[in-house]
Design a protein around this motif. Structure first.
Motif, PDB file in Angstrom:
ATOM      1  N   THR B 131      36.194   0.190 -61.227  1.00  0.00           N
ATOM      2  CA  THR B 131      35.026   1.004 -60.917  1.00  0.00           C
ATOM      3  C   THR B 131      34.825   1.015 -59.416  1.00  0.00           C
ATOM      4  O   THR B 131      34.840  -0.037 -58.773  1.00  0.00           O
ATOM      5  N   VAL B 132      34.684   2.191 -58.876  1.00  0.00           N
ATOM      6  CA  VAL B 132      34.555   2.354 -57.432  1.00  0.00           C
ATOM      7  C   VAL B 132      33.193   2.957 -57.125  1.00  0.00           C
ATOM      8  O   VAL B 132      32.852   4.019 -57.639  1.00  0.00           O
ATOM      9  N   GLN B 133      32.425   2.278 -56.322  1.00  0.00           N
ATOM     10  CA  GLN B 133      31.131   2.828 -55.927  1.00  0.00           C
ATOM     11  C   GLN B 133      31.232   3.260 -54.471  1.00  0.00           C
ATOM     12  O   GLN B 133      31.858   2.568 -53.657  1.00  0.00           O
ATOM     13  N   ARG B 134      30.632   4.383 -54.194  1.00  0.00           N
ATOM     14  CA  ARG B 134      30.747   4.907 -52.834  1.00  0.00           C
ATOM     15  C   ARG B 134      30.033   3.971 -51.858  1.00  0.00           C
ATOM     16  O   ARG B 134      28.888   3.582 -52.063  1.00  0.00           O
ATOM     17  N   VAL B 135      30.750   3.592 -50.822  1.00  0.00           N
ATOM     18  CA  VAL B 135      30.149   2.774 -49.774  1.00  0.00           C
ATOM     19  C   VAL B 135      29.819   3.720 -48.623  1.00  0.00           C
ATOM     20  O   VAL B 135      30.695   4.474 -48.214  1.00  0.00           O
ATOM     21  N   PRO B 136      28.594   3.699 -48.129  1.00  0.00           N
ATOM     22  CA  PRO B 136      28.251   4.634 -47.042  1.00  0.00           C
ATOM     23  C   PRO B 136      29.248   4.491 -45.901  1.00  0.00           C
ATOM     24  O   PRO B 136      29.485   3.389 -45.424  1.00  0.00           O
ATOM     25  N   GLY B 137      29.856   5.585 -45.527  1.00  0.00           N
ATOM     26  CA  GLY B 137      30.806   5.551 -44.413  1.00  0.00           C
ATOM     27  C   GLY B 137      32.156   4.995 -44.780  1.00  0.00           C
ATOM     28  O   GLY B 137      33.025   4.858 -43.920  1.00  0.00           O
ATOM     29  N   GLY B 138      32.370   4.657 -46.055  1.00  0.00           N
ATOM     30  CA  GLY B 138      33.655   4.067 -46.443  1.00  0.00           C
ATOM     31  C   GLY B 138      34.670   5.147 -46.783  1.00  0.00           C
ATOM     32  O   GLY B 138      34.483   5.914 -47.712  1.00  0.00           O
ATOM     33  N   MET B 139      35.744   5.219 -45.984  1.00  0.00           N
ATOM     34  CA  MET B 139      36.726   6.288 -46.165  1.00  0.00           C
ATOM     35  C   MET B 139      37.370   6.213 -47.540  1.00  0.00           C
ATOM     36  O   MET B 139      37.556   7.213 -48.220  1.00  0.00           O
ATOM     37  N   VAL B 140      37.747   4.994 -47.921  1.00  0.00           N
ATOM     38  CA  VAL B 140      38.528   4.841 -49.139  1.00  0.00           C
ATOM     39  C   VAL B 140      37.685   5.145 -50.367  1.00  0.00           C
ATOM     40  O   VAL B 140      38.076   5.923 -51.234  1.00  0.00           O
ATOM     41  N   SER B 141      36.503   4.534 -50.434  1.00  0.00           N
ATOM     42  CA  SER B 141      35.676   4.739 -51.617  1.00  0.00           C
ATOM     43  C   SER B 141      35.280   6.213 -51.711  1.00  0.00           C
ATOM     44  O   SER B 141      35.263   6.805 -52.787  1.00  0.00           O
ATOM     45  N   GLU B 142      34.989   6.802 -50.589  1.00  0.00           N
ATOM     46  CA  GLU B 142      34.634   8.212 -50.535  1.00  0.00           C
ATOM     47  C   GLU B 142      35.750   9.048 -51.173  1.00  0.00           C
ATOM     48  O   GLU B 142      35.526   9.868 -52.059  1.00  0.00           O
ATOM     49  N   ARG B 143      36.973   8.792 -50.711  1.00  0.00           N
ATOM     50  CA  ARG B 143      38.143   9.518 -51.215  1.00  0.00           C
ATOM     51  C   ARG B 143      38.278   9.331 -52.726  1.00  0.00           C
ATOM     52  O   ARG B 143      38.447  10.291 -53.487  1.00  0.00           O
ATOM     53  N   LEU B 144      38.192   8.084 -53.152  1.00  0.00           N
ATOM     54  CA  LEU B 144      38.436   7.801 -54.566  1.00  0.00           C
ATOM     55  C   LEU B 144      37.358   8.418 -55.455  1.00  0.00           C
ATOM     56  O   LEU B 144      37.648   8.984 -56.495  1.00  0.00           O
ATOM     57  N   VAL B 145      36.104   8.307 -55.019  1.00  0.00           N
ATOM     58  CA  VAL B 145      35.017   8.814 -55.863  1.00  0.00           C
ATOM     59  C   VAL B 145      35.051  10.348 -55.912  1.00  0.00           C
ATOM     60  O   VAL B 145      34.876  10.958 -56.960  1.00  0.00           O
ATOM     61  N   ARG B 146      35.355  10.953 -54.793  1.00  0.00           N
ATOM     62  CA  ARG B 146      35.268  12.410 -54.715  1.00  0.00           C
ATOM     63  C   ARG B 146      36.500  13.083 -55.329  1.00  0.00           C
ATOM     64  O   ARG B 146      36.395  14.022 -56.092  1.00  0.00           O
ATOM     65  N   ASP B 147      37.679  12.538 -55.020  1.00  0.00           N
ATOM     66  CA  ASP B 147      38.897  13.298 -55.307  1.00  0.00           C
ATOM     67  C   ASP B 147      39.704  12.842 -56.520  1.00  0.00           C
ATOM     68  O   ASP B 147      40.652  13.519 -56.914  1.00  0.00           O
ATOM     69  N   SER B 148      39.402  11.672 -57.076  1.00  0.00           N
ATOM     70  CA  SER B 148      40.277  11.171 -58.142  1.00  0.00           C
ATOM     71  C   SER B 148      40.269  12.093 -59.350  1.00  0.00           C
ATOM     72  O   SER B 148      39.223  12.609 -59.749  1.00  0.00           O
ATOM     73  N   LYS B 149      41.442  12.294 -59.926  1.00  0.00           N
ATOM     74  CA  LYS B 149      41.525  13.082 -61.161  1.00  0.00           C
ATOM     75  C   LYS B 149      42.678  12.553 -62.021  1.00  0.00           C
ATOM     76  O   LYS B 149      43.579  11.865 -61.524  1.00  0.00           O
ATOM     77  N   ALA B 150      42.601  12.875 -63.289  1.00  0.00           N
ATOM     78  CA  ALA B 150      43.652  12.416 -64.203  1.00  0.00           C
ATOM     79  C   ALA B 150      45.004  12.874 -63.689  1.00  0.00           C
ATOM     80  O   ALA B 150      45.126  13.978 -63.157  1.00  0.00           O
ATOM     81  N   GLY B 151      46.005  12.009 -63.826  1.00  0.00           N
ATOM     82  CA  GLY B 151      47.351  12.375 -63.392  1.00  0.00           C
ATOM     83  C   GLY B 151      47.698  11.877 -62.000  1.00  0.00           C
ATOM     84  O   GLY B 151      48.873  11.829 -61.643  1.00  0.00           O
ATOM     85  N   ASP B 152      46.712  11.471 -61.204  1.00  0.00           N
ATOM     86  CA  ASP B 152      46.997  10.919 -59.872  1.00  0.00           C
ATOM     87  C   ASP B 152      47.816   9.631 -60.001  1.00  0.00           C
ATOM     88  O   ASP B 152      47.677   8.891 -60.969  1.00  0.00           O
ATOM     89  N   TRP B 153      48.627   9.370 -58.989  1.00  0.00           N
ATOM     90  CA  TRP B 153      49.344   8.098 -58.937  1.00  0.00           C
ATOM     91  C   TRP B 153      48.713   7.210 -57.870  1.00  0.00           C
ATOM     92  O   TRP B 153      48.311   7.686 -56.818  1.00  0.00           O
TER      93      TRP B 153
END
Ligand code: FES
Ligand SMILES: [Fe+2]
Ligand SMILES: [Fe+2]
Lengths: 397, 404
Positions: B131-153
């Motif tokens: 489980t990934v929660q968005r961290v303010p200003g966090g590049m990685v969490s931002e990316r994961l929360v916003r862009d993740s979709k089924a099929g990603d590696w």
């Protein structure tokens, strides 16, 4: 020159793979044990057992061991009433019988449950292992303590097997008829002890450690010695003393209720056994033995006491856990300084030394030796014939 | 004369050896085994179950996993269900984390995310949920929360971490806040799962209801536990639309004490806490003041490595590594950690998360001085024993360390 070659041997050994280095260390250790004895006669009597136990590791071969017996079965067709104190012990022993089935075997035991610890935290100074570069995480720690407990109980079981057969032999060989009657109850007691320890290990802990090589040596030595009083001394005073020390510590420390109760019952029996040993030997040592014979036993007892103090060091646990992480010497240092082991040695000698004094095997001649190894502080304690089972139990809590 | 002595020994041996041929063969086997350095097995297995049988030690792997689905976990958080498409079941212990390696703008970042369900609760079995929660200003969490979709590696390492439930424990108290709730969810499921009779008391804090992770799932877990789980989640502030069950409050000393009393927590309970640094500090102080022993408390700190990055010495430093009794000296270049320096030089050093979170890379500092990124997962007694984490430690001058 000699130093030099010892150095290069050490260096050569250092180049060997760990397992082999370990084996060589082990043989060195065994040779040291066998050559440590000061008295050649004692050395001679321990050597064959030492070879069988330490080098051939007969107790660990996974096959039954045959030990020849050389004692004489002593019959007396007159059935004398010769030892009132033993007759009294016999009467008490009959009343003290108990049925192992009555213990609360339904108790469920989880060796890895820290809330009902088999051994308390701090029994081993596990943090102290970091000094040797070994770290255990929380799970490993609990497992390690449980292993130690299983190891101790396994050694108890092996010791009880020895006690069962030794009690039988001694019952044949002893010359007091009241002693024979009493001995029959001890045979029954030891049988029950084998029963309960085996059952606990089988059903509750699920593992049985192999017999410790040094324990094997002591058992082998007294089983194959033809002299009944040596069997007595070895079993009733030394091994039972060791057992009482260990049972006492475990009883005091474990939080597992079934084990606590089981040990309590066993201790009550053992108190009688040691008492019997003291009564029989006091009689024999003071009246029947020549001074030369007495001395030999005195020396033998001293050697065996040292063997038990220095060598009963859970090497089977080392093999299981640390053989690849630290040397045997480091393990010896670690384990013999751990709080649980100290307490155990203390309890054991507090029982054993007064008993040796009581049976006349702590004369002025040997005292300096006990002094030198720091065992004289126990000299003034009460011997087993002055201690009732109740007192023993009370001391435990 | 030599002969005489041999005869003597043989006679002695003879007393026992007189036995059987089987015995002699067995003796010979034992001696030969000894020469080859083989030790007899220390123990035999008896009928009772093998200790901790279900939990054989698990190796740390490095692999590519695929996102099977993305689930919302709170207003600003998602859960990624990861699996190995070849069908192999992934394994971990409740409370452990995986390290995800995420490339953002060409740079690889590593972040540790706790698994947020227990093995027994995984759907489908053998899949991992982080489980990934968005961290303010966090590049990685931002990316994961916003862009993740089924099929990603995703490149993944793990599992790792020592924050796990003991094999057998009567009662656990799980305390947490923010994204620290995730490992606790898995632990609660594990504790209530098959083969256990553990009681669970779970006290959680969140900024507001919408940000409380896995709230609905936890309520359902508690409701279905047959009374074995007590759950209180507090929010700093109620929002207008919140239903009546949402309680306002903070896990401060008074509230924590009252809730523990109310739940009648036993003396033997073990405490597991995970959350923001400040919260952990105050929870720990409160527990200690209540007489809970330090050894009954385990905590997991979440560290953002970038926040504490240290540079270490600006010059190359000699680092002497003691491995298996041998010494190797390597050079630590500016910016490298002890671990980097060792690995680059081909020294085998253990490691897993490489961010101070798992303890796999512990080494003992024998001489010299290092700076370490803080906070990290070293326990107090380990610090006292001179242990450092090679993955976040940098030599400030010549140092010698021992690799266990
Ligand atoms: S590799 Fe995990 S703490 Fe260093
Ligand atoms: Fe016994
Ligand atoms: Fe006995």
């Amino acid at each position: 020159m000699q130093n030099h070659s010892a150095d290069s041997i050490e260096r050569l050994v250092g180049l060997l793979p760990r397992a082999m280095r370990n084996q060589i260390e082990q043989w060195g250790e065994a040779a040291a044990v066998l050559s440590a004895s000061r008295d050649p006669r004692v050395a001679a009597s321990l050597l064959p057992s030492g070879v069988r136990g330490l080098f051939l590791k007969r107790g660990k071969q996974g096959i039954p061991t045959q030990m020849p017996a050389h004692h004489l079965a002593h019959f007396d067709w007159r059935y004398p009433s010769d030892q009132p104190e033993m007759a009294d012990l016999y009467a008490r022993a009959k009343q003290g019988q108990w049925n192992a089935d009555d213990l609360p075997w339904h108790t469920s035991v989880d060796p890895l449950d820290p809330t009902v610890a088999l051994l308390p935290e701090g029994f081993l100074d596990i943090e102290g292992l970091t000094a040797y570069g070994v770290r255990l995480d929380q799970r490993e720690k609990i497992k390690m303590q449980a292993s130690l407990c299983a190891w101790m109980l396994s050694q108890f079981l092996h010791g009880e097997q020895g006690a069962l057969f030794a009690a039988a032999q001694v019952t044949e060989a002893v010359q007091f008829f009241d002693g024979k009657l009493y001995g029959s109850t001890q045979v029954m007691d030891e049988g029950r002890h084998v029963e309960v320890f085996r059952r606990y290990l089988d059903e509750k802990l699920g593992r049985l450690y192999q017999i410790n090589d040094n324990l094997f040596v002591v058992i082998d030595a007294l089983m194959t010695d033809g002299r009944w009083d040596m069997k007595f001394l070895g079993m009733q005073i030394m091994v039972e003393g060791l057992a009482l020390g260990a049972f006492g510590v475990l009883h005091r420390r474990t939080e597992e209720p079934l084990l606590k109760q089981l040990l309590r019952q066993v201790i009550q029996d053992e108190a009688r056994h040691v008492h019997y040993g003291v009564v029989a030997l006091r009689e024999h040592v003071t009246h029947a033995l020549s001074e030369r014979e007495r001395r030999e036993r005195e020396d033998w007892a001293f050697e065996v006491a040292l063997l038990m103090r220095d060598r009963f060091l859970a090497h089977e646990l080392y093999d299981e856990w640390f053989a690849h992480r630290m040397t045997r010497a480091q393990w010896r240092e670690f384990i013999s300084n751990s709080p649980g082991m100290r307490e155990f040695r203390h309890t054991m000698f507090r029982r054993m030394v007064p008993n040796l004094r009581e049976i006349g095997l702590l004369s002025d001649r040997i005292r300096p030796h006990y002094e030198a190894v720091g065992l004289m502080e126990y000299y003034h304690g009460a011997a087993a014939d002055k201690l009732t089972a109740d007192e023993l139990i009370r001391e435990l809590s | 004369m030599t002969e005489g002595r041999e005869g003597w020994v043989l006679r002695w041996l003879g007393r026992g050896v007189g036995a059987t041929l089987t015995q002699l063969e067995s003796d010979a086997k034992m001696l030969l085994g000894g020469v080859r350095g083989e030790a007899p097995a220390p123990f035999m297995q008896r009928q009772a179950p093998v200790w901790g049988a279900a939990k054989a030690p698990r190796s740390v792997g490095h692999e590519m996993l695929q996102v099977l689905r993305v689930e919302p976990a709170a207003e600003d958080a998602v859960s990624l269900v990861l699996h190995d498409p070849s069908g192999r079941a992934l394994r971990w212990q409740a409370g452990q984390f995986f390290t995800l390696k995420v490339r953002v703008l060409g740079v690889e970042h590593r972040r540790a995310y706790s698994v947020s369900w227990a093995e027994s609760a995984a759907e489908p079995p053998g899949s991992v949920r982080v489980t990934v929660q968005r961290v303010p200003g966090g590049m990685v969490s931002e990316r994961l929360v916003r862009d993740s979709k089924a099929g990603d590696w995703l490149a993944v390492e793990g599992p790792a971490g020592r924050f796990v439930l003991p094999d057998a424990v009567g009662e656990v108290v799980l305390l947490g806040g923010g994204s620290g709730v995730t490992p606790l969810v898995a632990m609660a499921q594990e504790a209530l799962g098959p083969g256990r009779a553990t009681r669970v008391v779970m006290l959680l804090g969140a900024r507001n209801h919408a940000r409380a992770l896995h709230e609905a799932a936890l309520q359902a877990l508690a409701a279905g536990s047959g009374g074995r789980m007590v759950l209180h989640s507090l929010v700093d502030q109620r929002a207008p639309g919140d239903d009546a069950a949402v309680r306002e409050g903070r896990l401060d000393a008074a509230t924590l004490g009252a809730l523990l009393d109310e739940a009648q927590v036993s003396e033997n309970a073990r405490y597991f806490m995970c959350g923001p640094e400040a919260m952990l500090g105050s929870l720990r102080a409160t527990l200690l003041a209540r007489g809970v022993s330090a050894s009954a408390i385990e905590e997991e700190r979440f560290v953002r490595p970038s926040a504490t990055r240290q540079r270490g010495s600006a010059e190359a430093q000699p680092v002497t590594l003691r491995v298996l009794g041998r010494e190797v000296t390597v050079a630590q270049k500016p910016g490298q950690t002890l671990l980097d320096a060792g690995l680059v030089a081909g020294v085998e050093m253990p490691f897993s998360c490489t961010m101070g979170g798992c303890g796999a890379c512990r080494v003992k500092l024998i001489a010299g001085e290092v700076s370490q990124e803080e906070p990290n997962c070293l326990r107090a007694h380990e610090r006292d024993a001179g242990m450092v984490l090679a993955c976040v430690a940098r030599a400030e001058g010549p140092v010698t360390v021992e690799v266990p």
